[in-house]
Write an enzyme that holds these catalytic residues in place. Structure first.
Site, PDB file in Angstrom:
ATOM      1  CB  SER A 233      77.657-107.939 -30.592  1.00  0.00           C
ATOM      2  OG  SER A 233      76.594-108.827 -30.425  1.00  0.00           O
TER       3      SER A 233
HETATM    4  N1  SAH Z   1      76.545-113.461 -28.684  1.00  0.00           N
HETATM    5  C1  SAH Z   1      76.683-113.690 -30.116  1.00  0.00           C
HETATM    6  C2  SAH Z   1      75.778-112.759 -30.894  1.00  0.00           C
HETATM    7  C3  SAH Z   1      75.020-113.540 -31.906  1.00  0.00           C
HETATM    8  S1  SAH Z   1      73.671-112.730 -32.707  1.00  0.00           S
HETATM    9  C4  SAH Z   1      78.139-113.552 -30.565  1.00  0.00           C
HETATM   10  O1  SAH Z   1      78.989-113.102 -29.769  1.00  0.00           O
HETATM   11  O2  SAH Z   1      78.458-113.932 -31.684  1.00  0.00           O
HETATM   12  C5  SAH Z   1      72.294-113.305 -31.771  1.00  0.00           C
HETATM   13  C6  SAH Z   1      72.069-114.785 -31.721  1.00  0.00           C
HETATM   14  O3  SAH Z   1      70.865-115.016 -30.985  1.00  0.00           O
HETATM   15  C7  SAH Z   1      71.847-115.455 -33.080  1.00  0.00           C
HETATM   16  O4  SAH Z   1      72.780-116.483 -33.230  1.00  0.00           O
HETATM   17  C8  SAH Z   1      70.427-115.988 -33.003  1.00  0.00           C
HETATM   18  O5  SAH Z   1      70.231-117.221 -33.669  1.00  0.00           O
HETATM   19  C9  SAH Z   1      70.229-116.155 -31.508  1.00  0.00           C
HETATM   20  N2  SAH Z   1      68.843-116.187 -31.046  1.00  0.00           N
HETATM   21  C10 SAH Z   1      67.786-115.463 -31.493  1.00  0.00           C
HETATM   22  N3  SAH Z   1      66.675-115.789 -30.832  1.00  0.00           N
HETATM   23  C11 SAH Z   1      67.016-116.750 -29.931  1.00  0.00           C
HETATM   24  C12 SAH Z   1      66.293-117.513 -28.955  1.00  0.00           C
HETATM   25  N4  SAH Z   1      64.985-117.377 -28.760  1.00  0.00           N
HETATM   26  N5  SAH Z   1      66.989-118.414 -28.223  1.00  0.00           N
HETATM   27  C13 SAH Z   1      68.311-118.596 -28.403  1.00  0.00           C
HETATM   28  N6  SAH Z   1      69.051-117.922 -29.306  1.00  0.00           N
HETATM   29  C14 SAH Z   1      68.403-117.008 -30.064  1.00  0.00           C
END
Ligand code: SAH
Length: 223
Positions: free
Chosen positions: A71
């Site tokens: 993000s």
């Molecule tokens: N907090 C992360 C942002 C990653 S983007 C950072 O700082 O890098 C969002 C993430 O949510 C992705 O890796 C995606 O695979 C995950 N995601 C999406 N749906 C999900 C679910 N149902 N349970 C767990 N993770 C999920």
């Protein structure tokens, strides 16, 4: 807690650009000293692919592989600040470990952080990274975040870093009394709303924070 030594030799060259990012964040309204301190300690360039490490301190979202993104720093800071000001600082649940960057920031501010990711490979990489930074108060689970983490509930704070179509009921149920959740709500590929949810004496209060754009929160685990 991280000793200063931990960061010697890793990313010291990017210290100046990191401080510039911190100034931009405070100009954008992030004024909680604990949050700014955590953001200035965590070397974001270690959380993105090597080829784009030089862009790590721009205030932008960046790819982290497998179709996911880290993000934008402003959003990381904003979500963290909102939770930090309203919740107890003991137990926090994060949905969407991704690169582990948001998790690293949170682990400097809450006693115990529980993080769930549906793509196992991303989580394994994140875990390795976070351990190499000496962050030891993080608990990992490769699973569907829609289910939350019942064994460790209730949580003082829940942060969802992927956009859900509606507020996931199971997560709401795992929030403590007086707990706080922040979550982007809306359809994938569209502008979503960042929503703050507060439990106050059994009542649920919702506040719209600002428009955001996140990757979708998908059900099930990716194998
Ligand atoms: N907090 C992360 C942002 C990653 S983007 C950072 O700082 O890098 C969002 C993430 O949510 C992705 O890796 C995606 O695979 C995950 N995601 C999406 N749906 C999900 C679910 N149902 N349970 C767990 N993770 C999920």
């Amino acid at each position: 807690m991280l000793g200063e030594q931990k960061f010697q030799g890793i990313g010291m060259t990017s210290d100046r650009t990191r401080q510039r990012l911190i100034r931009q964040l405070s100009e954008a309204g992030i004024d909680e000293p604990h949050v700014l301190a955590a953001m200035s300690e965590i070397p974001r360039h270690l959380f993105v692919e090597e080829g784009i490490a030089h862009r790590a301190y721009e205030n932008n979202a960046l790819p982290i592989g497998l179709g996911q993104t880290i993000s934008q720093p402003y959003i990381v800071a904003q979500m963290t600040q909102i939770l930090w000001r309203r919740s107890k600082h003991q137990k926090l649940l994060e949905i969407g470990t991704g690169s582990g960057y948001q998790c690293a920031i949170l682990s400097r501010l809450w006693d115990e952080v529980y993080t769930i990711e549906r793509i196992r490979e991303l989580q394994l990489n994140a875990r390795e990274r976070l351990l190499s930074l000496g962050l030891r108060n993080i608990h990992y689970k490769a699973a569907d975040g829609y289910l939350g983490w019942k064994e460790h509930a209730p949580f003082d704070a829940i942060i969802v870093t992927a956009a859900a179509p509606v507020i996931p009921e199971r997560l709401l149920a795992q929030l403590s009394d007086e707990g706080v959740m922040i979550i982007p709500i809306g359809a994938a590929e569209q502008i979503q709303q960042l929503i703050l949810i507060e439990k106050v004496q059994g009542e649920i209060k919702q506040t719209e924070i600002e428009p955001v754009r996140f990757v979708p929160m998908l059900p099930g685990i990716q194998t």
